[in-house]
Scaffold this active site. Structure first.
Site, PDB file in Angstrom:
ATOM      1  CB  CYS A  90      -0.742  -0.111   1.279  1.00 52.00           C
ATOM      2  SG  CYS A  90      -2.017   1.324   1.385  1.00 52.00           S
ATOM      3  CB  CYS A 189      -7.220  -1.059   6.175  1.00 53.69           C
ATOM      4  SG  CYS A 189      -6.583  -1.146   4.667  1.00 53.69           S
TER       5      CYS A 189
END
Length: 344
Positions: A90, A189
């Protein structure tokens, strides 16, 4: 006149919110952005923080890119008996990839995040470097090794000199930020309930497939419910009674086997690292002494490293426990990140 415009990633948490506040106090012109990474994302806190700080706020839908670069890699790792760290992907592709492209479109000279890390110009190396922050165990330089080195001079980490989270929360309280006491997000997440096995089963072709649990001699000791349910170093949940404690040592995907053994078999003196990204030097010509971190939560270990074409060979001074393919090995010279790569 210096361009002080900075695009800051605002998640709606206390770290990124205080980072934006500090940038304003330091004379920068922060613009907030939230990258929409998956369908269930909500941005209310991020929007409110930007409103409270009188900052513009942009939301960019990046769900397709996030799936391509982060979620697919996560699935692919487990399908190949590796243990991924999705934050690293990410950071590479989203926060320090797409966000930097958006920053340039908006005329910003910098990007910023709420990471606990540090960037500065090193006279010794005559280049911008990524360093550990002052946050001790909370330091996040480990998950930043994959960022492009030419971007370092354009990155601001406003939290680099803080030593603990309570200092950050106190600044938020003093400035009436509503997120001051918002809990930290600990989970991945896109797997908010922490059940990554269920996530894999629901979002990929990975399904429970029973096979044998064997020792290093190949003797069958029990049954497993799918290779993705196990990680190297795991002791609990094996369902085997044996004369000594057993740990997962590795896998034989061709035979659909989980290999287990005694704790002494978990230690390795040498590893190979691939997908390397060097930040401090352009290449490693000869053996050099470094400290290596092989998991986010592990301590650094002394080692020598040498580049072999596109890989790096790591030889530890002392054997290291439960080194796991798919995780990152990050190399430090004192408190500077030399670079890193993926453990094979």
């Amino acid at each position: 006149m210096e361009n002080k415009k900075v695009l800051i990633g605002i998640s709606g948490g206390v770290d990124s919110s205080v980072s934006a506040l500090l940038l304003k106090e330091q004379g920068y012109e922060p613009i907030g952005t939230t990258l929409e990474l998956f369908e269930e994302s909500t941005h209310t806190d991020a929007q409110n923080v930007c409103k409270d700080l009188n900052m513009p706020h942009h939301i960019y839908n990046c769900t397709q890119d996030f799936k391509k670069y982060v979620i697919n890699d996560f699935i692919d790792c487990y399908a190949n008996c590796k243990t991924p760290n999705p934050c690293i992907e990410c950071n590479k592709y989203m926060k320090f990839g797409i966000m930097w492209e958006k920053a340039k479109e908006l005329g910003c000279n910098y990007i910023a995040t709420g990471h606990y890390a540090k960037t500065e110009f090193s006279e010794k190396y005559n280049r911008w470097v990524l360093k550990k922050s002052n946050a001790g165990k909370k330091d996040q330089s480990y998950v930043l090794w994959s960022i492009p080195k030419d971007l370092i001079e354009h990155i601001l980490f406003p939290l680099s000199d803080f030593e603990d989270k309570e200092q950050i929360r106190e600044i938020a309280r003093k400035n009436n930020l509503k997120v001051a006491d918002k809990p930290d997000s600990e989970d991945i997440c896109f797997v908010p309930d922490g059940d990554y096995k269920k996530f894999l089963e629901n979002n990929s072709n990975i399904k429970p497939k029973k096979g044998n649990i064997v020792n290093s001699k190949g003797e069958v000791l029990g049954k497993h419910a799918g290779l993705y349910n196990y990680t190297i170093g795991q002791r609990k949940g094996l369902g085997i009674s044996y004369k000594v404690p057993l740990f997962v040592l590795g896998f034989n995907p061709a035979k659909n086997e989980v290999i287990v053994g005694e704790e002494s078999e978990l230690y390795k003196k040498e590893i190979i690292v691939t997908d390397i990204n060097l930040l401090l030097v352009d290449e490693i010509d000869d053996w050099i002494d470094v400290e290596v971190k092989t998991r986010y939560s592990s301590k650094v270990a002394k080692a020598k490293i040498k580049q072999e074409n596109n890989n790096i060979r790591v030889v530890f001074d002392e054997p290291q426990r439960a080194i796991t393919p798919g995780q990152s090995a990050v190399f430090y010279v004192e408190d500077i990140v030399l670079g890193g790569g993926k453990i094979i």
